[in-house]
Write an enzyme that holds these catalytic residues in place. Sequence first.
Site, mmCIF file in Angstrom:
data_model
loop_
_atom_site.group_PDB
_atom_site.id
_atom_site.type_symbol
_atom_site.label_atom_id
_atom_site.label_comp_id
_atom_site.label_asym_id
_atom_site.label_seq_id
_atom_site.Cartn_x
_atom_site.Cartn_y
_atom_site.Cartn_z
ATOM 1 N N TYR A 107 8.145 11.352 -0.505
ATOM 2 C CA TYR A 107 7.849 9.947 -0.823
ATOM 3 C C TYR A 107 9.106 9.109 -0.721
ATOM 4 C CZ TYR A 107 6.314 5.899 -3.552
ATOM 5 O OH TYR A 107 6.023 4.620 -3.972
ATOM 6 N N LYS A 142 10.136 5.787 1.728
ATOM 7 C CA LYS A 142 10.588 4.504 1.189
ATOM 8 C C LYS A 142 11.986 4.148 1.676
ATOM 9 C CE LYS A 142 6.866 3.470 -1.010
ATOM 10 N NZ LYS A 142 6.029 2.350 -0.527
ATOM 11 N N SER A 166 9.863 0.652 -3.498
ATOM 12 C CA SER A 166 10.078 1.380 -4.744
ATOM 13 C C SER A 166 11.565 1.612 -4.962
ATOM 14 C CB SER A 166 9.345 2.726 -4.677
ATOM 15 O OG SER A 166 9.768 3.600 -5.706
ATOM 16 N N ARG A 213 -0.264 1.570 -14.200
ATOM 17 C CA ARG A 213 -1.587 1.865 -13.651
ATOM 18 C C ARG A 213 -1.907 3.321 -13.939
ATOM 19 N NH1 ARG A 213 0.949 0.097 -9.039
ATOM 20 N NH2 ARG A 213 0.557 2.159 -8.118
ATOM 21 N N HIS A 239 0.848 -1.187 0.000
ATOM 22 C CA HIS A 239 0.000 0.000 0.000
ATOM 23 C C HIS A 239 0.886 1.240 0.000
ATOM 24 C CE1 HIS A 239 0.766 -1.013 4.226
ATOM 25 N NE2 HIS A 239 0.587 0.262 4.532
ATOM 26 N N LEU A 240 0.368 2.287 -0.588
ATOM 27 C CA LEU A 240 1.099 3.551 -0.645
ATOM 28 C C LEU A 240 0.109 4.685 -0.718
ATOM 29 C CD1 LEU A 240 0.986 4.712 -3.825
ATOM 30 C CD2 LEU A 240 2.531 2.807 -4.179
ATOM 31 N N LEU A 274 8.084 2.207 -11.922
ATOM 32 C CA LEU A 274 6.777 2.729 -12.318
ATOM 33 C C LEU A 274 5.947 1.629 -12.968
ATOM 34 C CD1 LEU A 274 4.966 5.251 -12.664
ATOM 35 C CD2 LEU A 274 6.083 5.607 -14.886
#
Length: 206
Positions: free
Chosen positions: A97, A101, A84, A134, A34-35, A131
């Site tokens: 972000y 991570k 990521s 989505r 989840h992010l 990436l």
Amino acid sequence: MKVLLLVGLGALFFAYYWDDNFDPGGLDYLVMNHLGTAPAGTRGRSAQATRWLMQVNFLSYVQLTSLALPSLTDSKGSLVVVSSLLGRVPTSFSSPYSAAKFALDSLFGSLRRELDVQDVNVAITMCVLGLQDRASAAEGVRGVTRAKAAPGPKAALAVIRGSATRASGVFYPWRFHLLCLLRGWMPQPRAWFIRQELNITTPAAA
């Protein structure tokens, strides 16, 4: 076999609901994928946006891991952490972000060492993904990167294979492993590779 897969912001609320209402007994796999992105109306590098990103992308992982670890210890199970490339190699326009991570990488790297010295047979698989194709992911980096999105199903298969074999790390696409190695060995070529994938005419968000 009991597998708990957590994706999306629902995992954040589940982390706190679980504390009193969920019995993880017999759990074999905990997969955390989840992010969250900065909430609408917040500035990209503001304290408010950073606090939210750390809550979703880091602190909820801490909460879920602490709740699941006793059951995983009993079953000799696995923690699967989907992270990521930005948790290994910092890049432009992603500082909050990326910070979250990087925190994940440090947390589970340290936890792996702790479990090892205590002879606790719980595998930790860190999945370093790029990436994905989505719509939400593409929209989030529109105008910032030239990087091509990788097929989501292939990335999922790489995660499944790594989890099943109790691998310590999964890199998809595979070239990310090389980029992570270059981080310490050859910092200037690494910076060159990153610049090739950025639309450097885009101004940094405040």
